[in-house]
Design an enzyme around this catalytic site. Structure first.
Site, PDB file in Angstrom:
ATOM      1  N   GLY A   1     135.380  18.773 110.497  1.00 55.02           N
ATOM      2  CA  GLY A   1     135.454  18.470 109.066  1.00 55.02           C
ATOM      3  C   GLY A   1     134.394  17.464 108.672  1.00 55.02           C
ATOM      4  O   GLY A   1     133.348  17.362 109.314  1.00 55.02           O
ATOM      5  N   SER A   2     134.687  16.714 107.631  1.00 56.68           N
ATOM      6  CA  SER A   2     133.672  15.818 107.068  1.00 56.68           C
ATOM      7  C   SER A   2     133.588  14.504 107.842  1.00 56.68           C
ATOM      8  O   SER A   2     134.574  14.079 108.464  1.00 56.68           O
ATOM      9  CB  SER A   2     134.040  15.518 105.615  1.00 56.68           C
ATOM     10  OG  SER A   2     135.307  14.902 105.572  1.00 56.68           O
ATOM     11  N   PRO A   3     132.434  13.844 107.805  1.00 57.11           N
ATOM     12  CA  PRO A   3     132.308  12.542 108.469  1.00 57.11           C
ATOM     13  C   PRO A   3     133.319  11.528 107.918  1.00 57.11           C
ATOM     14  O   PRO A   3     133.837  10.704 108.680  1.00 57.11           O
ATOM     15  CB  PRO A   3     130.876  12.108 108.135  1.00 57.11           C
ATOM     16  CG  PRO A   3     130.144  13.393 107.861  1.00 57.11           C
ATOM     17  CD  PRO A   3     131.153  14.324 107.267  1.00 57.11           C
TER      18      PRO A   3
ATOM     19  N   VAL B   1     136.497  11.997 106.766  1.00 58.37           N
ATOM     20  CA  VAL B   1     137.815  12.179 107.390  1.00 58.37           C
ATOM     21  C   VAL B   1     137.702  11.978 108.910  1.00 58.37           C
ATOM     22  O   VAL B   1     138.637  11.498 109.554  1.00 58.37           O
ATOM     23  CB  VAL B   1     138.428  13.546 107.024  1.00 58.37           C
ATOM     24  CG1 VAL B   1     139.788  13.727 107.691  1.00 58.37           C
ATOM     25  CG2 VAL B   1     138.588  13.677 105.509  1.00 58.37           C
ATOM     26  N   GLY B   2     136.542  12.296 109.467  1.00 55.50           N
ATOM     27  CA  GLY B   2     136.311  12.059 110.901  1.00 55.50           C
ATOM     28  C   GLY B   2     136.567  10.604 111.270  1.00 55.50           C
ATOM     29  O   GLY B   2     137.156  10.298 112.310  1.00 55.50           O
TER      30      GLY B   2
ATOM     31  N   GLU C   1     133.651  17.281 115.286  1.00 55.06           N
ATOM     32  CA  GLU C   1     132.608  18.217 114.866  1.00 55.06           C
ATOM     33  C   GLU C   1     132.417  17.997 113.372  1.00 55.06           C
ATOM     34  O   GLU C   1     133.206  18.488 112.564  1.00 55.06           O
ATOM     35  CB  GLU C   1     133.038  19.666 115.159  1.00 55.06           C
ATOM     36  CG  GLU C   1     133.235  19.973 116.640  1.00 55.06           C
ATOM     37  CD  GLU C   1     131.919  20.261 117.368  1.00 55.06           C
ATOM     38  OE1 GLU C   1     130.899  20.487 116.696  1.00 55.06           O
ATOM     39  OE2 GLU C   1     131.909  20.238 118.603  1.00 55.06           O
TER      40      GLU C   1
ATOM     41  N   CYS D   1     128.535  24.406 107.915  1.00 51.72           N
ATOM     42  CA  CYS D   1     128.181  23.062 108.404  1.00 51.72           C
ATOM     43  C   CYS D   1     126.749  23.008 108.889  1.00 51.72           C
ATOM     44  O   CYS D   1     126.081  21.992 108.732  1.00 51.72           O
ATOM     45  CB  CYS D   1     129.123  22.662 109.528  1.00 51.72           C
ATOM     46  SG  CYS D   1     129.166  23.837 110.878  1.00 51.72           S
TER      47      CYS D   1
HETATM   48  P1  NAD Z   1     137.630  17.688 105.417  1.00 51.38           P
HETATM   49  O1  NAD Z   1     137.208  16.569 106.310  1.00 51.38           O
HETATM   50  O2  NAD Z   1     137.913  17.399 104.000  1.00 51.38           O
HETATM   51  O3  NAD Z   1     138.960  18.399 106.001  1.00 51.38           O
HETATM   52  C1  NAD Z   1     139.038  18.861 107.326  1.00 51.38           C
HETATM   53  C2  NAD Z   1     140.488  18.857 107.766  1.00 51.38           C
HETATM   54  O4  NAD Z   1     140.971  17.521 107.754  1.00 51.38           O
HETATM   55  C3  NAD Z   1     141.438  19.676 106.905  1.00 51.38           C
HETATM   56  O5  NAD Z   1     142.323  20.385 107.732  1.00 51.38           O
HETATM   57  C4  NAD Z   1     142.178  18.617 106.122  1.00 51.38           C
HETATM   58  O6  NAD Z   1     143.481  18.990 105.756  1.00 51.38           O
HETATM   59  C5  NAD Z   1     142.222  17.476 107.100  1.00 51.38           C
HETATM   60  N1  NAD Z   1     142.406  16.173 106.475  1.00 51.38           N
HETATM   61  C6  NAD Z   1     142.237  15.834 105.176  1.00 51.38           C
HETATM   62  N2  NAD Z   1     142.521  14.532 104.979  1.00 51.38           N
HETATM   63  C7  NAD Z   1     142.872  14.043 106.199  1.00 51.38           C
HETATM   64  C8  NAD Z   1     143.272  12.757 106.665  1.00 51.38           C
HETATM   65  N3  NAD Z   1     143.379  11.725 105.841  1.00 51.38           N
HETATM   66  N4  NAD Z   1     143.536  12.618 107.954  1.00 51.38           N
HETATM   67  C9  NAD Z   1     143.403  13.651 108.807  1.00 51.38           C
HETATM   68  N5  NAD Z   1     143.031  14.891 108.423  1.00 51.38           N
HETATM   69  C10 NAD Z   1     142.776  15.081 107.139  1.00 51.38           C
HETATM   70  O7  NAD Z   1     136.502  18.771 105.585  1.00 51.38           O
HETATM   71  P2  NAD Z   1     136.375  20.157 104.827  1.00 51.38           P
HETATM   72  O8  NAD Z   1     136.072  19.875 103.385  1.00 51.38           O
HETATM   73  O9  NAD Z   1     137.513  21.045 105.156  1.00 51.38           O
HETATM   74  O10 NAD Z   1     135.090  20.766 105.545  1.00 51.38           O
HETATM   75  C11 NAD Z   1     133.805  20.445 105.133  1.00 51.38           C
HETATM   76  C12 NAD Z   1     133.132  19.481 106.079  1.00 51.38           C
HETATM   77  O11 NAD Z   1     133.295  19.890 107.423  1.00 51.38           O
HETATM   78  C13 NAD Z   1     131.641  19.421 105.855  1.00 51.38           C
HETATM   79  O12 NAD Z   1     131.197  18.093 106.001  1.00 51.38           O
HETATM   80  C14 NAD Z   1     131.093  20.288 106.968  1.00 51.38           C
HETATM   81  O13 NAD Z   1     129.754  20.031 107.302  1.00 51.38           O
HETATM   82  C15 NAD Z   1     132.026  19.965 108.064  1.00 51.38           C
HETATM   83  N6  NAD Z   1     132.068  21.027 109.063  1.00 51.38           N
HETATM   84  C16 NAD Z   1     131.604  20.783 110.317  1.00 51.38           C
HETATM   85  C17 NAD Z   1     131.611  21.794 111.267  1.00 51.38           C
HETATM   86  C18 NAD Z   1     131.113  21.590 112.667  1.00 51.38           C
HETATM   87  O14 NAD Z   1     131.366  22.447 113.500  1.00 51.38           O
HETATM   88  N7  NAD Z   1     130.420  20.503 112.979  1.00 51.38           N
HETATM   89  C19 NAD Z   1     132.089  23.049 110.931  1.00 51.38           C
HETATM   90  C20 NAD Z   1     132.561  23.257 109.637  1.00 51.38           C
HETATM   91  C21 NAD Z   1     132.555  22.235 108.722  1.00 51.38           C
END
Ligand code: NAD
Length: 462
Positions: free
Chosen positions: A187-189, A191-192, A209, A243
């Protein structure tokens, strides 16, 4: 059932799985998963069309195929990956034998994003199961049809190995309270960071990731037609919500005109004169992201940039492939990950200037270079720090199962895919066996450790 109960059920099997979840049992579960996916192909295609307007071919190629390929690859190589690896003794360890056992981490959590909501939920699951773990999978609430389907597919697998936890941030937060042995987050940096902070509480290991702004660079010696073809594909597949999509592209100032011409031709070749009518072009995931993207384009325009394409339909969540010229580093579109079908083209006069600009930002997930001169390729692939480098290609390194897939710095920690995915979900446990080592010579009373013997021991240990 509650997530606490799911977790407890899975965690109860941790000790048993270390000895009982052998090669045959793991292969059987992977085959079960493969069959469950095959049975529901039509549902998967429908769910992704619903969530993202994803064309069937794209769903097959970028969601179903990568998971099935990951399963096939694991089935073929798992025996070798699992085999304890013997290591030779160092001089100081003469008289011992040692091996590294790949031990399952235990019960793991997989949190998936919405952009490839099927592949990024189940791909890591393949690695987790191959490595002998039990897993809770939390698909993204922003792709609700796919999330529900992933939960149905997982219900076909043994309940003591896999559970799905559907929901949004609250569900994820509740899951992160539980003492998982490993957390695999995509997901996003932003939330990471939250996930890593939560993992610090239980000292769970993490694979992150993440995303960011991956630059493409059209070098002075690029084949422009090839660069346009690859960049247009990488940027506009899944309507830019990838991503590893090229976020923006640096183009030699003198070649901006011909490159734009080549890009326009490629966009037309892929999606026709009216991309909205094309069955090959996807939609933006939801109204919030649609508003964010059109806002980025409008703000750039208001500050003097020019946008080409840019037609949109909020109702249909459609945004046309859009080329932006005349952007500046201060604009929002130059600051946040675009994650949509908007491509800024940035002219440059020297490669050093581009390298300096890339160096000032966070380390990207991918760096794409278009160039024919071997010297320039060698120099730039070494100079740019990134999760991965694609030379004259975009996206494809994601599908190469013999390559680790992951970021560096803000684009992520750790790696996925193939054997790297298996290792992410394994503890590499050294097992050292003493036969006739020098160890007894080093034990008290230390008075005996003098003279020649001491020198010998010191030499061996040094
Ligand atoms: P996001 O970080 O918003 O959400 C990812 C997941 O985290 C979802 O399941 C969401 O429900 C969960 N989440 C939301 N809030 C949370 C919290 N407070 N604590 C824990 N988990 C929480 O990301 P997104 O909008 O779903 O995806 C887009 C981002 O992901 C972009 O930055 C993209 O570049 C990245 N991405 C990376 C890869 C990779 O393989 N490196 C692949 C796909 C997407």
């Amino acid at each position: 059932m509650s997530i606490e109960a799911d977790f407890a059920r899975l965690a109860r099997g941790n000790a048993r799985r270390r000895t009982g979840f052998d090669l045959a049992a793991r292969r059987q579960v992977l085959r079960l998963l493969s069959a469950a996916i095959r049975r529901r192909e039509a549902d998967i295609i429908a769910a992704l069309a619903d969530d993202l307007g994803k064309p069937e071919a794209e769903t097959r190629l970028t969601e179903i195929l990568p998971v099935q390929a990951e399963i096939r690859h694991a089935l073929r190589h798992l025996k070798r990956w699992m085999r304890p690896c013997r290591v030779r003794p160092t001089l100081a360890m003469l008289g011992t034998s040692a091996r590294i056992r790949m031990e399952p981490r235990g019960t793991v959590l997989i949190i998936a994003p919405w952009n490839y909501p099927f592949g990024l939920a189940l791909g890591p699951l393949v690695s987790a199961l191959a490595a002998g773990n039990a897993a809770v999978v939390k698909p993204s609430e922003m792709a609700p049809a796919t999330s529900a389907l992933v939960a149905r597919i997982l219900a076909d697998l043994p309940g003591e190995l896999v559970a799905a936890a559907e929901g949004g941030a609250e569900t994820a937060t509740a899951l992160l309270e539980l003492p998982f042995d490993h957390i695999f987050f995509t997901g996003s940096p932003e939330v990471g960071r939250v996930v890593m902070a939560a993992a610090a509480r239980t000292l769970a290991s993490v694979t992150l990731e993440l995303g960011g702004k991956s630059p493409a660079l059209v070098g002075p010696g690029a084949d422009l037609a090839r660069a346009a073809r690859m960049i247009a594909y990488g940027k506009f597949a899944n309507a830019g919500q990838t991503c590893v999509a090229p976020d923006h592209v640096y183009v030699p100032r003198v070649q901006m005109g011909p490159f734009l011409t080549a890009l326009r031709a490629r966009i037309r070749a892929m999606y026709g004169a009216e991309p909205k009518a094309s069955a090959s072009f996807g939609r933006i995931v939801n109204a919030r992201h649609f508003a964010r993207l059109t806002g980025l384009v409008d703000a750039a325009r208001a500050s003097g940039a020019e946008a080409e394409g840019a037609s949109s339909d909020a109702e249909a969540r459609y945004l046309a492939p859009t080329l932006l010229t005349g952007t500046t580093p201060a604009m929002e579109v130059s600051r946040q990950e675009i994650f949509g079908p908007v491509l800024p083209l940035i002219p440059y006069d020297s490669l050093d200037e581009v390298l300096a600009r890339i160096e000032t930002g966070p380390k990207p997930l991918a760096f794409y270079l278009f160039e024919r001169d071997p010297g320039t390729i060698a120099r730039l692939t070494a100079a740019v720090s990134a999760g991965a480098v694609g030379v004259n290609v975009t996206l494809a390194h994601y599908l190469h199962l013999n390559l680790p897939f992951g970021g560096i710095g803000q684009s992520g920690i750790g790696a996925a895919h193939g054997q790297w995915g298996f290792r992410a979900f394994s503890h590499e446990k050294p097992v050292l066996r003493d036969r006739f080592s020098l160890l007894p010579l080093l034990m008290p009373p230390y008075e005996g450790l003098s003279g020649r013997l001491a020198r010998l021991v010191q030499r061996l240990l040094g």
